[in-house]
Motif scaffolding. Sequence first.
Motif, PDB file in Angstrom:
ATOM      1  N   ARG A   1       0.842  -1.183   0.000  1.00  8.92           N
ATOM      2  CA  ARG A   1       0.000   0.000   0.000  1.00  8.92           C
ATOM      3  C   ARG A   1       0.884   1.243   0.000  1.00  8.92           C
ATOM      4  O   ARG A   1       1.955   1.270   0.612  1.00  8.92           O
TER       5      ARG A   1
ATOM      6  N   ARG B   1       0.721   4.054   1.430  1.00  6.13           N
ATOM      7  CA  ARG B   1       0.973   4.671   2.735  1.00  6.13           C
ATOM      8  C   ARG B   1       1.174   3.612   3.816  1.00  6.13           C
ATOM      9  O   ARG B   1       0.824   3.822   4.983  1.00  6.13           O
TER      10      ARG B   1
ATOM     11  N   TRP C   1       2.902   4.440   7.158  1.00  3.98           N
ATOM     12  CA  TRP C   1       2.121   5.225   8.118  1.00  3.98           C
ATOM     13  C   TRP C   1       1.110   4.360   8.850  1.00  3.98           C
ATOM     14  O   TRP C   1       0.762   4.644   9.997  1.00  3.98           O
ATOM     15  N   TYR C   2       0.609   3.295   8.196  1.00  8.01           N
ATOM     16  CA  TYR C   2      -0.292   2.379   8.893  1.00  8.01           C
ATOM     17  C   TYR C   2       0.442   1.666  10.029  1.00  8.01           C
ATOM     18  O   TYR C   2      -0.102   1.479  11.117  1.00  8.01           O
TER      19      TYR C   2
ATOM     20  N   GLU D   1       0.999   4.133  12.807  1.00 10.10           N
ATOM     21  CA  GLU D   1      -0.227   4.306  13.594  1.00 10.10           C
ATOM     22  C   GLU D   1      -0.398   3.180  14.603  1.00 10.10           C
ATOM     23  O   GLU D   1      -0.744   3.406  15.768  1.00 10.10           O
ATOM     24  N   HIS D   2      -0.125   1.954  14.167  1.00  8.17           N
ATOM     25  CA  HIS D   2      -0.236   0.822  15.094  1.00  8.17           C
ATOM     26  C   HIS D   2       0.753   0.949  16.243  1.00  8.17           C
ATOM     27  O   HIS D   2       0.387   0.724  17.404  1.00  8.17           O
TER      28      HIS D   2
END
Length: 285
Positions: A26, A28, A31-32, A35-36
């Motif tokens: 993906r 982004r 950034w996922y 975030e986690h």
Amino acid sequence: MSETATTHPSLDELRAEAIEWARKPRSRGSWYVTEHMVRAMRAYGWTIVVGALGQPIMYLLGLAVGLAALIDAPIVAHGVEVDYLTFVAPALLVTAAIAVASEEMTYPVMAGFKWRRYFYGFNASPLSSPQIANGVILGATARMLVAIGAYYLFIWIFGAVDDPATGWLSILAGLGAGVAFGIPLMAYAGSIEDDKGQFALVQRFLFMPMFLFSGTFYPLETLPVWLQWIGWVSPLWHGAELGRVATYGTDVAPVMMGVHIAYLVVLSLVGYLWGRRVFIERLAK
């Protein structure tokens, strides 16, 4: 008038196309993962808050009210005289960033590979191994920014920032030193198969000597030459020197400024290439 026959893709072709699309990282993805990692910090959020606020208060009170009160003579470093607290404060800010890196780049990384194995879950989704490594770095960097931002606020309140117009650049110096120390540590943590106390050894024989012998509490040149090399190879010293230029304008030659910045950049880059390879190889198993 002849009709043109339209061809529809077969079920196998559609399935192959869907699999190929799912395998693409993906855009982004990093950034996922970030975030986690940041959300996971909520499990020990109070520790982060207390560490970010309580640690600078304790250190600065101890130095401003205690140790600095006993040291009447100014510290002379690179030909500039400053009071003891002003000299020590930038190094403590950098130390805070490195301390966060030593926490976030050790056990959480090993947990992702061995204990909780959530890195493998990330890798089973449309996230690539480099994106997972990027997310770990960015998540740790976010926590570093909180810690050193709080530290800078307190050293400013205590009057240890002579020039606020440039003093905030010490945050970037601390961040650079923290990343330069943390990324190679992440690569090392990712390469460990079994926990046999390696991280305790890192704290005792890497972090602690670096903290004591990198010009944190006194100018590096006051040490014997046979001990000064610890500072030369330490990201803490390079970051502290940059922080002192920002907070009170210590006289550092432009060439040495370039050396300090280049050392932190090279150490981060080498660590990243090593860590990227570790993540790719280990997640491919």
